[in-house]
Design a protein around this motif. Sequence first.
Motif, PDB file in Angstrom:
ATOM      1  N   VAL A 304       1.031  -1.259   0.269  1.00  0.00           N
ATOM      2  CA  VAL A 304       0.099  -0.051  -0.101  1.00  0.00           C
ATOM      3  C   VAL A 304       0.470   1.267  -0.047  1.00  0.00           C
ATOM      4  O   VAL A 304       0.578   2.290  -0.576  1.00  0.00           O
ATOM      5  N   LEU A 305       1.678   1.484   0.449  1.00  0.00           N
ATOM      6  CA  LEU A 305       3.070   1.504   1.159  1.00  0.00           C
ATOM      7  C   LEU A 305       3.816   2.506  -0.367  1.00  0.00           C
ATOM      8  O   LEU A 305       3.587   3.687  -0.824  1.00  0.00           O
ATOM      9  N   ILE A 306       4.238   2.047  -1.059  1.00  0.00           N
ATOM     10  CA  ILE A 306       4.680   2.077  -2.296  1.00  0.00           C
ATOM     11  C   ILE A 306       4.101   2.403  -3.558  1.00  0.00           C
ATOM     12  O   ILE A 306       4.437   2.433  -4.492  1.00  0.00           O
ATOM     13  N   SER A 307       2.825   1.677  -3.362  1.00  0.00           N
ATOM     14  CA  SER A 307       2.054   2.537  -4.689  1.00  0.00           C
ATOM     15  C   SER A 307       1.648   3.572  -4.188  1.00  0.00           C
ATOM     16  O   SER A 307       0.980   4.359  -6.105  1.00  0.00           O
ATOM     17  N   ASP A 308       1.504   4.768  -3.666  1.00  0.00           N
ATOM     18  CA  ASP A 308       2.153   5.796  -3.869  1.00  0.00           C
ATOM     19  C   ASP A 308       3.043   7.029  -3.401  1.00  0.00           C
ATOM     20  O   ASP A 308       3.632   6.987  -2.745  1.00  0.00           O
ATOM     21  N   TRP A 309       3.155   7.759  -4.855  1.00  0.00           N
ATOM     22  CA  TRP A 309       4.559   8.682  -4.507  1.00  0.00           C
ATOM     23  C   TRP A 309       4.611   9.556  -3.977  1.00  0.00           C
ATOM     24  O   TRP A 309       5.752   9.410  -3.255  1.00  0.00           O
ATOM     25  N   LEU A 314       6.944  12.486   1.237  1.00  0.00           N
ATOM     26  CA  LEU A 314       6.513  13.013   2.309  1.00  0.00           C
ATOM     27  C   LEU A 314       7.649  12.066   3.611  1.00  0.00           C
ATOM     28  O   LEU A 314       7.970  12.585   4.139  1.00  0.00           O
ATOM     29  N   PHE A 315       7.772  10.583   3.337  1.00  0.00           N
ATOM     30  CA  PHE A 315       8.250   9.984   3.708  1.00  0.00           C
ATOM     31  C   PHE A 315       9.993  10.057   4.391  1.00  0.00           C
ATOM     32  O   PHE A 315      10.389  10.186   5.287  1.00  0.00           O
ATOM     33  N   ASN A 374      -0.324   9.372   7.732  1.00  0.00           N
ATOM     34  CA  ASN A 374      -0.164   8.350   8.534  1.00  0.00           C
ATOM     35  C   ASN A 374       0.197   6.592   7.489  1.00  0.00           C
ATOM     36  O   ASN A 374       1.286   6.420   8.812  1.00  0.00           O
ATOM     37  N   SER A 375      -0.014   6.725   6.400  1.00  0.00           N
ATOM     38  CA  SER A 375       1.186   6.057   5.658  1.00  0.00           C
ATOM     39  C   SER A 375       2.930   5.697   6.118  1.00  0.00           C
ATOM     40  O   SER A 375       3.345   4.900   6.072  1.00  0.00           O
ATOM     41  N   ALA A 376       2.670   7.086   5.716  1.00  0.00           N
ATOM     42  CA  ALA A 376       4.664   7.780   5.925  1.00  0.00           C
ATOM     43  C   ALA A 376       4.360   7.349   7.029  1.00  0.00           C
ATOM     44  O   ALA A 376       5.979   7.441   7.527  1.00  0.00           O
ATOM     45  N   ILE A 377       4.016   7.904   8.056  1.00  0.00           N
ATOM     46  CA  ILE A 377       4.765   7.315   9.956  1.00  0.00           C
ATOM     47  C   ILE A 377       4.347   6.578   9.696  1.00  0.00           C
ATOM     48  O   ILE A 377       5.112   5.888  11.019  1.00  0.00           O
ATOM     49  N   ILE A 378       3.695   5.125   9.391  1.00  0.00           N
ATOM     50  CA  ILE A 378       3.870   4.281   9.886  1.00  0.00           C
ATOM     51  C   ILE A 378       5.373   3.702   9.019  1.00  0.00           C
ATOM     52  O   ILE A 378       6.048   2.711   9.682  1.00  0.00           O
ATOM     53  N   LEU A 379       4.860   3.644   7.866  1.00  0.00           N
ATOM     54  CA  LEU A 379       6.692   3.525   7.266  1.00  0.00           C
ATOM     55  C   LEU A 379       8.023   3.967   8.285  1.00  0.00           C
ATOM     56  O   LEU A 379       9.351   3.038   8.712  1.00  0.00           O
TER      57      LEU A 379
END
Length: 637
Positions: A304-309, A314-315, A374-379
């Motif tokens: 899910v994370l790598i599907s959105d640049w 942001l990460f 939120n996804s970037a924070i999880i990473l």
Amino acid sequence: MHGATSFISLLWVIILAVLVPLVLNRFKWLKIPIVVGEILAGILFGRSGFNLIHDDPVLNVISAFGFSFLMFLAGMEIDFSMINLGNGGKQGWKKNPAVLSILIFGGTLLTASLFALGMAHLGLVGHWTTMALILSTTSLGVVVPVLKENKLSLGPYGQTLLLSALVADFATMFLITIEATVMASGLTTDVLLVSILFVAFLVFYRSGTVISHWKPLQKAILELAGSTSQIRVRGSLALMLTFVALSEKLGAEVFLGAFLAGAVIRLLYARQSEELYRKLDAIGFGFFIPVFFITVGAEFNLAVLISDWKVIYLFLSLLAAAYLVKLLPSLIMVTGFSWKKAISGGFLLSSRLTLIIATAAIGLRLGMINPTTNSAIILIAIVTCSLSPALFTALMEKEVGPKKVRPVLIAGGNRVAILFARRLAIRGIPTILLQKSAIRAEKFQWKGSDTVQCDLLDEDTWNKAGVKLSKRVVVATENDDITLKVARFLKTTMGVERIVAWVQHIENLSMFGELGVVAVNPLINGAAALDMLINTPNTYQILSREVGDKEVLEVRLIEPEFIGKPLRKIHIPGDILILSIRRGEEVLVPHGDTVLHRGDCITLLGSKDLMESAALLLGRVGCNDVSSQDQKLSKHL
């Protein structure tokens, strides 16, 4: 009931919990902490990998309990004697864990606020206050096991990092709770309910102190401490769950209650019951805590994370900020520690895991951050909790340096020599046994000893064995004449200064004394043993046992912090006791007013798992000279 409960996912997690330490021990060059290995194993076998570990009620309960147990053990790690804002002596606040931890968090919060404001100005984040608190978090759950693994949880440096992580977790959770309450329903009195936990902490501590002195209860606890009762372990777990349930009821995070329960146990026992601490460690790190870390990795969804640049962009911004907001404030530690320790500590405090994910979830629920953030924070949590401990371990290894245990060389192979080699092996000290007889050498090699068949008077053999590096040689042959000849060869030809010889006949002691070799004789040893058994039987048991939970160690004092100070102003963590202090030929009986001098040989007694930390505090240098009292005594016999 069939099909309602599945243990398959838990089985996979337990198998990984067994395999991860074995694999990391096999490939030590990876320098990956066990915690990181467990998370990576979870990612590999979870939804981002082979998908063998699934969301399961049984696994979720055990994982949640594992996190609570980790916080419980973290509370037991706090050395409250170091939480003193006025402590520090001549160093003042420079090595004071309490002061440094508050300054580090203050600097972290300020730096994180500046970064969050900048990111909000560029449109990368929404509410800058929420992002500032997210960046200020630290994972106490990662810091504790990494410090324990590196044997640094005791002492000013380890306690500074431990308290810094604790202050960061407590403060950020409290502040995010206030912000969430204000955003949801305005400022109410609900936040004040958390104070009930601290009231419960004081009540349990005070009542426990009083009740523990009740003799009938003391007797009952001693009778039920072992066997199948394990009353102390049961009582500790009951206390932990009491605080966890109370936290849940008050709407606070359960880690707060678990930590306070561990702090109560620490205050009540104050390291007086090492057996209880080991049992709780075994329960936690042997089962529940690995389940928690592996489950965290298993639940991570990489696809899910790598599907959105946008998430990657942001990460990278958040990752840079996540490290800088910890590294910059941690530089204040250079006032009392080295630069490498300060930077290493900054990297370890950059570890983020459960709290940052929980804080982000609160922000997402209240609309203060969006799903992409939120996804970037999880990473960020996955990367920092995996990378930061590895960086800390690598830098600290360069700072302290690996402990090189030089082998003890043993010439000859009588029964005393073999028993001596066995005792050293139990303590983890390597030995090389040099034996003239090929048959006996082969026999001892088969028993597991590092044995060399050679001529005991051959110079090349001794050089290959590393006699110049070891400088510790024991000569114990079947004949005093051979022993004397080998000792003289080592002393004059090889230039070995420290030689201990086993001399069977008391009349030969003078010859070894004239040569400058310390001689050990069965008659003198027997008399000394009888003397100790009659007058100090406990000391004899400690010194003579092959396996036990206590250890005696001699350390040469070289740490400037302790030189010129009386013992009463020196805090050695845990149950470590100073038995004696040898200063030249003088042996001192330590008391509170005894002032330590540089080069003092300090004899320590205490638990094996704490001895390493105590030795590090004092200088980690062994005492190479030995007492010659027995030699002096033998001249009068």
